[in-house]
Design a protein around this motif. Sequence first.
Motif: not given
Length: 415
Positions: A366-380
Amino acid sequence: MIALIDINNFYVSCERLFNPTLINQPVVVLSNNDGCIISRSNEAKKLGIKMGVPLFKVKKLLSDNKVSILSSNYPLYADMSFRTMQVLSTFADLQEIYSIDECFLDLSGQKNLNVLGSLIRKRLSQWLGMPVCVGIAPTKTLAKFANHCAKTQDSWQGVCDFSKMKENEINQIMANVDVSKVWGVGAKTSTKLKKMDINSVLDLKLTNPAKINFYFNVNIERIVVELNRSICFPIITEAPKKNEILSSRSFGRPVSTIEMLSEAITTFLSSATYKARQQEMLATSVTLFIRSSPHKGRDNYYANAIRIPLAFPTNHHNLVTPIALEGLRAIFKPNIKYTKCGVLLSGLISESIQQKNLWPDVGNSSMEIVDKINNKFNKKSVRLGTEPLNPEWQMRQLNKSRSFTTSWDELLVAQ
């Protein structure tokens, strides 16, 4: 041969890249909470503004000379550093990123090094607008010294190449430079060296290494050996993994409620666990600390910390946060104006040696998915509810430039 490439006045250079009105003007960049001066343009240096001086001590001098004062913009600097290092990596097979604005390149086997140094300067200027100086020499210590010469003497035109110079020519340069300018020789060491009548770089070079080891340590001895062209510090291409990860800040304004401290602890843990995941490390314990200002009178001063062992090694933000907040409640004291807090992940171990759970671990995925989303769009983009976007306690940055390269909302618009 080794080259040391150092970006000139790095933070100021990044700001000038997106604000050309700052070019040829005196400019300073401030530290966290706009406290001290941490970067100066050459024009500001000529005014006698010292590195690290608190802003309030030179405010009148800055105002009288119309010096531009900017808050630090670390996301911009980190992004420009990454781009610069990527370009530099094309010039050699081995690269050691030494700091945010410096790197070593192994130029073994390459010819016409002075021409290559000039090409590095030209390409970084054309592609990224980054001004650099290049020092070339047989060892890292000599390359750092050559870079110092390139920065301080206009005759070198930004590239100081020791590879083709004769020994007596280099010695002549060394004789005119203070020993404190040698890489790794700090203020205390240089003071002690001068008491031994070792005043210049040449004096240190000609000193018996064994004697230096006796009075100082093996690192200073190695510096002497490197000044004599023998390699003691090889190029290190992979940064050593950390044993601890610290994330902390002084607040922009004092905080007195546990709710705001919880926001800060959550935010700092998010940053620390993300770094641990990037390094593929797991923490076995978490320490958090809170304190008020030590400058407001000892009677009201309060500081406390708590270390909490984790039940199993993890870098999962959502798993560590409840444990840390429980620790915060244990050390929190009301009616205190807190000015700083932080978290420390310690006892780090590699993910590769982690003892696996009996049941599948869905948390890390689940953290891998969160990191991918935040890296692609915005870290928050995806965060915990206790991690605010614009907290009241956030760092004071009254003159911060836009996030020109790291935020979709702040990109430059061509008209």
